[in-house]
Design an enzyme around this catalytic site. Sequence first.
Site, PDB file in Angstrom:
ATOM      1  N   HIS A 105      28.391   7.742  11.527  1.00 14.34           N
ATOM      2  CA  HIS A 105      27.206   7.352  10.693  1.00 14.34           C
ATOM      3  C   HIS A 105      26.141   6.668  11.324  1.00 14.34           C
ATOM      4  O   HIS A 105      25.007   7.022  11.052  1.00 14.34           O
ATOM      5  CB  HIS A 105      27.769   6.165   9.775  1.00 14.34           C
ATOM      6  CG  HIS A 105      29.053   6.260   8.740  1.00 14.34           C
ATOM      7  ND1 HIS A 105      30.116   5.827   8.695  1.00 14.34           N
ATOM      8  CD2 HIS A 105      29.059   7.428   7.823  1.00 14.34           C
ATOM      9  CE1 HIS A 105      30.986   6.225   7.808  1.00 14.34           C
ATOM     10  NE2 HIS A 105      30.285   7.474   7.240  1.00 14.34           N
ATOM     11  N   LYS A 109      37.548   3.894  -6.781  1.00 13.88           N
ATOM     12  CA  LYS A 109      38.481   3.915  -5.273  1.00 13.88           C
ATOM     13  C   LYS A 109      39.048   2.608  -5.182  1.00 13.88           C
ATOM     14  O   LYS A 109      38.445   1.641  -5.479  1.00 13.88           O
ATOM     15  CB  LYS A 109      37.212   4.417  -4.286  1.00 13.88           C
ATOM     16  CG  LYS A 109      37.105   5.831  -4.109  1.00 13.88           C
ATOM     17  CD  LYS A 109      36.212   6.184  -3.025  1.00 13.88           C
ATOM     18  CE  LYS A 109      35.861   7.572  -2.767  1.00 13.88           C
ATOM     19  NZ  LYS A 109      35.112   7.801  -1.601  1.00 13.88           N
ATOM     20  N   ARG A 111      29.114  17.394   8.549  1.00 14.85           N
ATOM     21  CA  ARG A 111      30.109  17.243   9.877  1.00 14.85           C
ATOM     22  C   ARG A 111      30.516  19.238  10.051  1.00 14.85           C
ATOM     23  O   ARG A 111      30.430  19.599  10.938  1.00 14.85           O
ATOM     24  CB  ARG A 111      31.431  16.482   9.618  1.00 14.85           C
ATOM     25  CG  ARG A 111      31.176  15.357  10.206  1.00 14.85           C
ATOM     26  CD  ARG A 111      32.241  14.470   9.509  1.00 14.85           C
ATOM     27  NE  ARG A 111      32.406  14.375   8.135  1.00 14.85           N
ATOM     28  CZ  ARG A 111      32.759  13.554   7.350  1.00 14.85           C
ATOM     29  NH1 ARG A 111      33.481  12.320   8.112  1.00 14.85           N
ATOM     30  NH2 ARG A 111      32.803  13.223   6.017  1.00 14.85           N
ATOM     31  N   SER A 144      35.738   8.112   8.242  1.00 15.88           N
ATOM     32  CA  SER A 144      36.200   6.616   8.092  1.00 15.88           C
ATOM     33  C   SER A 144      37.834   6.669   7.514  1.00 15.88           C
ATOM     34  O   SER A 144      38.355   5.853   8.028  1.00 15.88           O
ATOM     35  CB  SER A 144      35.708   5.980   6.830  1.00 15.88           C
ATOM     36  OG  SER A 144      34.193   5.927   7.108  1.00 15.88           O
TER      37      SER A 144
HETATM   38  P1  ADP Z   1      33.389   9.387   5.045  1.00 17.68           P
HETATM   39  O1  ADP Z   1      34.433   8.513   4.538  1.00 17.68           O
HETATM   40  O2  ADP Z   1      33.726  10.861   5.202  1.00 17.68           O
HETATM   41  O3  ADP Z   1      33.152   8.863   6.435  1.00 17.68           O
HETATM   42  P2  ADP Z   1      31.224   8.369   3.646  1.00 17.68           P
HETATM   43  O4  ADP Z   1      30.963   8.394   2.094  1.00 17.68           O
HETATM   44  O5  ADP Z   1      31.276   6.986   4.045  1.00 17.68           O
HETATM   45  O6  ADP Z   1      32.143   9.199   3.785  1.00 17.68           O
HETATM   46  O7  ADP Z   1      29.968   9.133   4.167  1.00 17.68           O
HETATM   47  C1  ADP Z   1      28.509   9.005   4.132  1.00 17.68           C
HETATM   48  C2  ADP Z   1      27.621  10.181   4.354  1.00 17.68           C
HETATM   49  O8  ADP Z   1      28.078  10.310   6.063  1.00 17.68           O
HETATM   50  C3  ADP Z   1      28.439  11.501   3.958  1.00 17.68           C
HETATM   51  O9  ADP Z   1      27.399  12.567   3.916  1.00 17.68           O
HETATM   52  C4  ADP Z   1      29.273  12.119   5.303  1.00 17.68           C
HETATM   53  O10 ADP Z   1      29.355  13.413   5.423  1.00 17.68           O
HETATM   54  C5  ADP Z   1      28.507  11.483   6.308  1.00 17.68           C
HETATM   55  N1  ADP Z   1      29.382  11.451   7.469  1.00 17.68           N
HETATM   56  C6  ADP Z   1      30.518  10.801   7.604  1.00 17.68           C
HETATM   57  N2  ADP Z   1      30.946  10.838   8.855  1.00 17.68           N
HETATM   58  C7  ADP Z   1      30.206  11.552   9.892  1.00 17.68           C
HETATM   59  C8  ADP Z   1      30.022  11.794  11.108  1.00 17.68           C
HETATM   60  N3  ADP Z   1      31.024  11.872  11.870  1.00 17.68           N
HETATM   61  N4  ADP Z   1      29.045  12.607  11.473  1.00 17.68           N
HETATM   62  C9  ADP Z   1      28.125  12.973  10.797  1.00 17.68           C
HETATM   63  N5  ADP Z   1      28.055  12.526   9.280  1.00 17.68           N
HETATM   64  C10 ADP Z   1      29.101  11.917   8.624  1.00 17.68           C
END
Ligand code: ADP
Length: 162
Positions: free
Chosen positions: A17, A41, A90, A129
Amino acid sequence: MSTAIYPGSFDPVTYGHIDIITRASGMFDHIIVSVLNNPSKSPLFTVEERVTMLKECTAHLKNVEIDSFSGLLVDYAREKNCHIAIRGLRAMTDFDYELHFAQTNFTISKGDLETVFLTTDLAYSFLSSTTVREIASFHGDVSELVPKYVCKCLYKKFGYEN
Ligand code: ADP
C-alpha cells in the site's frame, strides 16, 4: 488542484500500500487515503487504529491526508469534490474484482468518478493484508512486510514480541 482518493481496508497497511501511496503522491497534488468502515467485515484493527497506522507511516509525505468513510465511495468522492480513485493491481486475481469495482463506480457516478490503476512493484506483488494478519496470528516475523510501527501494533494485538 488534482486530488485522488485511495480507498481500502488497510487492515493493516503494508509496504505494498505504501508503495502505491508514495507513487500516487508524485502524480497528484493531493492524495486522500481513506479507510473504508465496512460493517459487514470483522476487521482485526478498528478504523481508528488503521487511521493512526496510516498517519504514522505516511507522515513524511506532505500531500497525503488520511481519512475514513462509510457508505458508497461515489458519495464520499462527491463530498470531497474528487473525481479520481486510485487502486493497486497485483496480479490477474485482482483484475476481475477491480474491473467490476471501477466500472460500477463509473456507472453509478454517471461518469464522475474515474479509477486509475497503479501496478504493484514486483517486490510486493505477493503481499496482502490477509497474508500479514495470518503470519502475525502465528507469531511470525512480519518486519519485511510492514513498517516498524505496524509490526509493533500487530505484535501487541497478538500478544508477542519478535
Ligand atoms: P488487501 O486486504 O488485499 O490488502 P485493501 O482493501 O487494503 O486490500 O487494498 C486497497 C487497494 O490496495 C486495492 O486496490 C488493492 O488491490 C491494493 N493493494 C493491496 N496490496 C497491494 C500490494 N501489495 N501492491 C499493490 N497494491 C496493493
